[in-house]
Design an enzyme around this catalytic site. Structure first.
Site, PDB file in Angstrom:
ATOM      1  NE  ARG A 245     -16.444  60.836 109.772  1.00  0.00           N
ATOM      2  CZ  ARG A 245     -15.595  61.585 110.472  1.00  0.00           C
ATOM      3  NH1 ARG A 245     -15.918  62.010 111.667  1.00  0.00           N
ATOM      4  NH2 ARG A 245     -14.418  61.907 109.987  1.00  0.00           N
ATOM      5  CD  GLU A 274     -22.026  65.678 110.325  1.00  0.00           C
ATOM      6  OE1 GLU A 274     -21.077  66.368 109.895  1.00  0.00           O
ATOM      7  OE2 GLU A 274     -21.902  64.858 111.240  1.00  0.00           O
ATOM      8  CG  HIS A 292     -18.821  67.062 112.812  1.00  0.00           C
ATOM      9  ND1 HIS A 292     -18.985  66.213 111.759  1.00  0.00           N
ATOM     10  CD2 HIS A 292     -17.612  66.716 113.364  1.00  0.00           C
ATOM     11  CE1 HIS A 292     -17.937  65.395 111.669  1.00  0.00           C
ATOM     12  NE2 HIS A 292     -17.089  65.689 112.638  1.00  0.00           N
TER      13      HIS A 292
HETATM   14  C1  GLV Z   1     -13.643  64.699 112.567  1.00  0.00           C
HETATM   15  O1  GLV Z   1     -14.764  64.352 112.512  1.00  0.00           O
HETATM   16  C2  GLV Z   1     -12.513  63.837 112.322  1.00  0.00           C
HETATM   17  O2  GLV Z   1     -12.666  62.712 111.822  1.00  0.00           O
HETATM   18  O3  GLV Z   1     -11.407  64.271 112.609  1.00  0.00           O
END
Ligand code: GLV
Length: 331
Positions: A245, A274, A292
């Protein structure tokens, strides 16, 4: 005899048609079909009166939100990460919370290797040069990168995705070390060959690895794990990879590290704010940046949506969810 009213659910983003078809067999469904995400106000307004919410990792679900939704029984995140959900607040209000683990392990692990190859073999730079018409032809010393064979991969977050990344390291001739969980110091994690990986402290992983790859969940303990102090423990020849993250990494510290040559490069899939990316990162060719995309394959995203829908239906029909978030209320 009157049939009982079907439960109402709000789906906070367009999902695949097969997922929506599954949900609509069991519930009255309202689907957000705008661009981006619903605002917090719209999320709340459209979830009012609903028994279920199918959410995404950017939809904030905390105590204040849940207090306004007394009918809500289940929140199903279409993501493995659940830092957007206050699990304790949901438990206190007997709201079940679920995520989508496992189905995305391979997609995220494969793309981690995409990031590793992208930054160590300078793929972004190469593509930019080629598309700009600036390629002058084969040259022995053009865009030289770093070999992976013989190098050390350091995994921070040796959970399901971290272990899947590690399992592929031997195919590249790399050895793997990982950060031992502070709560599971005695645990041994075995590679596919049955041999345990070497577990180290966080600091040792940073100092010993040629590639440091992040796979920890975001929590108060992992927020800014990589910062101006910790990044300086990395070798100047080493690369940082973030598939976890954004806020696990203080982006400004990566900018400083690239500016000062404290590390050789960084490959990032996720960002602190983001879709905003620290503008300082954009000026470095040795920052390989993607938007992402960790789980973004058709197969995996479909499986994630369908798993979220199964969780929703199970709870709405009075059964236990398939993949509750650890610590969730279970009816
Ligand atoms: C994507 O970032 C997830 O947590 O699945």
């Amino acid at each position: 005899m009157t049939t009982p009213a079907r439960p109402r659910v709000f789906v906070s983003r367009r999902l695949f048609p097969e997922t929506l078809a599954l949900i609509s067999q069991h519930a009255e469904m309202d689907v957000f079909d705008g661009t981006g995400s619903p605002s917090p106000e719209e999320l709340l307004a459209r979830t009012k009166g609903c028994a279920g919410l199918v959410a995404q990792g950017t939809d904030k679900v905390d105590g204040a939100f849940l207090d306004q939704l007394p009918d809500l029984r289940v929140v199903c995140n279409v993501a493995v990460g659940y830092n957007n959900i206050d699990v304790a607040a949901a438990r206190a209000r007997k709201v079940v919370v679920t995520n989508t683990p496992d189905v995305l392990n391979e997609a995220c692990a494969a793309l981690t290797w995409g990031l590793i190859l992208g930054v160590t073999r300078r793929l972004g730079e190469g593509e930019r040069i080629l598309r700009a018409g600036q390629w002058k032809g084969f040259q022995l010393d053009f865009l030289l990168g770093m070999d992976l064979v013989g190098k050390t991969l350091g995994v921070i977050g040796m959970g399901r995705i971290g272990q899947s990344v590690a399992a592929k390291a031997a195919a590249f001739g790399m050895r793997t070390v990982y950060m031992k969980s502070p709560r599971r110091q005695d645990e041994q994690i075995l590679g596919p060959d049955g041999v345990p990986y070497e577990g180290l402290s966080f600091e040792e992983v940073l100092t010993r690895s040629d590639i440091v790859t992040l796979h920890v969940p975001l929590s108060s303990e992992t927020h800014h794990l990589i910062n101006r102090t910790s990044i300086r423990l990395m070798k100047p020849t080493a690369y940082l990879v973030n598939m976890a993250r954004g806020p696990v990494v203080e982006e400004a510290s990566v900018v400083s590290a690239l500016d000062n040559g404290w590390i050789a490069g960084a490959a990032l899939d996720v960002y602190e704010l983001e879709p905003v990316v620290h503008p300082g990162l954009l000026k470095f060719d040795n920052a390989f940046l993607i938007p992402h995309l960790g789980s973004a394959t058709r197969e995996t995203r479909t499986a994630m949506c369908n798993l979220a829908a199964r969780n929703l239906v199970e709870v709405l029909e009075g059964r236990a969810p398939v993949t509750p978030i650890p610590g969730s209320h279970i009816p």
